[in-house]
Design a protein around this motif. Structure first.
Motif, PDB file in Angstrom:
ATOM      1  N   CYS A 261       0.858  -1.195   0.000  1.00  0.00           N
ATOM      2  CA  CYS A 261       0.000   0.000   0.000  1.00  0.00           C
ATOM      3  C   CYS A 261       0.895   1.247   0.000  1.00  0.00           C
ATOM      4  N   VAL A 262       0.497   2.276  -0.754  1.00  0.00           N
ATOM      5  CA  VAL A 262       1.355   3.447  -0.888  1.00  0.00           C
ATOM      6  C   VAL A 262       1.569   4.145   0.449  1.00  0.00           C
ATOM      7  N   GLY A 263       0.578   4.104   1.331  1.00  0.00           N
ATOM      8  CA  GLY A 263       0.751   4.736   2.625  1.00  0.00           C
ATOM      9  C   GLY A 263       1.867   4.107   3.428  1.00  0.00           C
ATOM     10  N   GLU A 264       1.880   2.786   3.496  1.00  0.00           N
ATOM     11  CA  GLU A 264       2.913   2.074   4.238  1.00  0.00           C
ATOM     12  C   GLU A 264       4.261   2.183   3.539  1.00  0.00           C
ATOM     13  N   ALA A 265       4.265   2.072   2.204  1.00  0.00           N
ATOM     14  CA  ALA A 265       5.518   2.091   1.445  1.00  0.00           C
ATOM     15  C   ALA A 265       6.138   3.484   1.369  1.00  0.00           C
ATOM     16  N   SER A 266       5.399   4.517   1.788  1.00  0.00           N
ATOM     17  CA  SER A 266       5.918   5.882   1.752  1.00  0.00           C
ATOM     18  C   SER A 266       6.276   6.406   3.134  1.00  0.00           C
ATOM     19  N   GLN A 267       6.043   5.628   4.159  1.00  0.00           N
ATOM     20  CA  GLN A 267       6.308   6.096   5.516  1.00  0.00           C
ATOM     21  C   GLN A 267       7.803   6.235   5.767  1.00  0.00           C
TER      22      GLN A 267
END
Length: 414
Positions: A261-267
Motif C-alpha cells: 500500500c502506498v501509505g505504508e511504502a511511503s512512511q
C-alpha cells in the motif's frame, strides 16, 4: 478564479456581504464602481453593503484611484486585516501546529509542539488548547474578533459529529469527539475537517484554483481535491483516502493485511528500515521511536541529495510509487496539476519533484490538450494548519446560496 455574482433581489443580505468581501479579497483593492461591475449588484446595494462592512471593521479605505478624464477620484476599499482572526490547528501523529491568520489570510503567529508519544487523547487535547491560548496571546488578537478554530485531522473523521474515528497512526484515538472536547476547553466555535481537505482549501485560498490534487506527505499520505475551483469532500467528507492504493505487490505488509500500500511504502519508518538494510544508515535505529526515525529520515534525504547511490535509489523508488498514484488520479479526473506538501515534503522536494515530473511526462493521457504541472506548496510546512484556519475564514468569504431559500428571514438590499 471567477468572482461570484450577487443578486439585487430581496432576502439576500448575508449572501451579498460575502460576495463583496470575496471580490475584494481576490482583487486586494476595489472601488465601489468596480465592485458593482464585478458582482452585478446595484450601486445602491454596494453603498449599503460597504457602509455596513466599514462600520463592522471588516473593510477600510485604501486611498484614491485616479480616473481618466475629469471624473472624481474613486475611494478604494480593502480588507481590514484586524477585522477578524481565525485559528488553525493541524494534528499530525508527529507534530501539532497552531497558527493564527488575520482577515487577509496572513499568518501572524504560529507554534509547533510534539505529539505526545503515548497518544492519549485527553493529554493531547489539553496541550492543543493551551497552545491555542498561547498563540492567540502572541498574536495580540482581541478575543471577540477571533471567529473560531479549525482543526485539520487525519482521517477517517465524522464531520457531522466532530469525531476523529480511527486514524492509523494514532493508535489510542478511537471515536474521539475532538471538536466538542476542544470547544469546551477554549470556549470558541470549532470545526473539524480532514487534513488533506484543509491543505487543498489552503492552496485554493492562496489563489491556486482550477482543478488539482494536493498530495500530502506526512506520517501517512493522502490526497485533497479541488475541481473547478471547488473543494471536493465526498459524501462523508472523507475524500482522499489513498493510503491503500497498491503500488508494489512485493512491498511491506500494511496494517490492512495487504502488501505494498502506498501509505505504508511511503512512511519514513519504512524508508529508514530500507536504508538500514542496504547499509545507507547504520543499524540500531529504533523504528518505534518517532524522533529517532525523523532524524534518520532527514539523514537519508540529505545523502540522497548529495548524489547517485543507494540513498538516491530508495528515493527514486518512492517517487515512482507516488507518480503511479498521481497518474491514476490525474488521468481519471483530467486535472491540471499536483501540489505536494506536508511535514516531509521539504526534505524530499529537491529530488521528488523532478522525479515525479519525469515519470509523468509520458503518462498523462491528455498532455497534447493541456500540460500537467508538478509543484510544491508555496505555504510551507504549515499548509495544514493554514488550511484549517482558512476553512474558518471561508465561512466569512464564501457566499452560501442556501441563504436564498424562501424560509430564511433575511434583510434584502434596497
Amino acid at each position: 478564479m471567477s468572482v461570484r455574482r450577487g443578486t439585487n433581489l430581496d432576502r439576500v443580505g448575508g449572501f451579498n456581504d460575502a460576495v463583496v468581501l470575496d471580490a475584494i479579497r481576490r482583487s486586494t483593492r476595489l472601488s465601489r464602481v468596480e465592485l458593482a461591475e464585478v458582482t452585478g449588484l446595484s450601486g445602491q446595494a454596494i453603498s449599503n453593503i460597504t457602509r455596513r462592512l466599514l462600520e463592522a471593521g471588516l473593510l477600510r479605505d485604501a486611498g484614491r484611484q485616479r480616473t481618466s478624464g475629469l471624473g472624481k477620484p474613486r475611494t478604494l476599499l480593502e480588507l481590514e486585516p484586524a477585522g477578524q482572526y481565525a485559528v488553525g490547528v493541524h494534528l499530525d501523529p508527529a507534530v501539532v501546529t497552531v497558527v493564527v491568520l488575520d482577515l487577509t489570510g496572513e499568518v501572524i503567529a504560529r507554534r509547533s509542539v510534539g505529539t505526545p508519544h503515548a497518544d492519549d487523547p485527553d493529554v493531547l487535547i489539553d496541550r492543543i488548547a493551551a497552545t491555542i491560548e498561547d498563540v492567540i496571546t502572541e498574536a495580540a488578537a482581541p478575543r471577540d474578533r477571533v471567529t473560531g478554530v479549525g482543526i485539520a485531522a487525519p482521517g477517517p473523521i465524522d464531520v457531522e459529529r466532530g469525531v476523529v474515528v480511527d486514524p492509523p497512526n494514532l493508535s489510542a484515538w478511537h471515536l474521539v469527539p475532538l471538536r466538542d472536547e476542544l470547544r469546551e476547553r477554549i470556549g470558541l466555535p470549532v470545526l473539524l475537517d480532514k487534513d488533506v481537505t484543509a491543505a487543498a482549501s489552503a492552496e485554493k485560498w492562496a489563489g491556486g484554483g482550477g482543478s488539482f490534487v494536493f498530495f500530502y506527505l506526512g506520517t501517512g499520505v493522502g490526497a485533497g481535491l479541488v475541481i473547478g475551483d471547488e473543494v471536493v469532500r465526498g459524501s462523508s467528507s472523507n475524500v482522499g483516502e489513498i493510503g491503500h492504493v497498491i503500488v508494489d505487490p512485493d512491498g511491506p505488509v500494511c496494517y490492512c493485511g495487504r502488501r505494498g500500500c502506498v501509505g505504508e511504502a511511503s512512511q519514513p519508518r519504512y524508508l529508514v528500515q530500507q536504508a538500514m538494510q542496504t547499509g545507507v544508515l547504520a543499524q540500531g535505529i529504533d523504528l518505534d521511536d518517532r524522533g529517532a526515525v525523523d532524524a534518520a529520515f532527514a539523514r537519508l534525504c540529505s545523502e540522497a541529495e548529495d548524489g547517485p547511490g543507494l540513498a538516491r535509489e530508495i528515493v527514486a523508488v518512492l517517487a515512482e510509487r507516488i507518480a503511479k498514484v498521481v497518474e491514476d488520479i490525474a488521468n481519471l479526473l483530467d486535472l491540471e496539476r499536483v501540489v505536494f506538501g506536508g511535514p516531509h515534503w521539504e526534505q524530499l522536494a529537491p529530488l521528488l519533484g523532478d522525479a515525479v515530473r519525469a515519470a509523468l511526462e509520458e503518462r498523462f493521457l491528455v498532455r497534447s490538450v493541456h500540460p500537467f504541472e508538478v509543484a510544491g506548496t508555496a505555504l510551507g510546512v504549515d499548509v495544514g494548519a493554514i488550511g484549517a484556519a482558512s476553512l474558518v475564514l471561508d465561512q466569512t468569504f464564501s457566499p452560501n446560496p442556501s441563504v436564498l431559500l424562501p424560509d430564511r428571514e433575511l434583510v434584502g438590499e434596497r
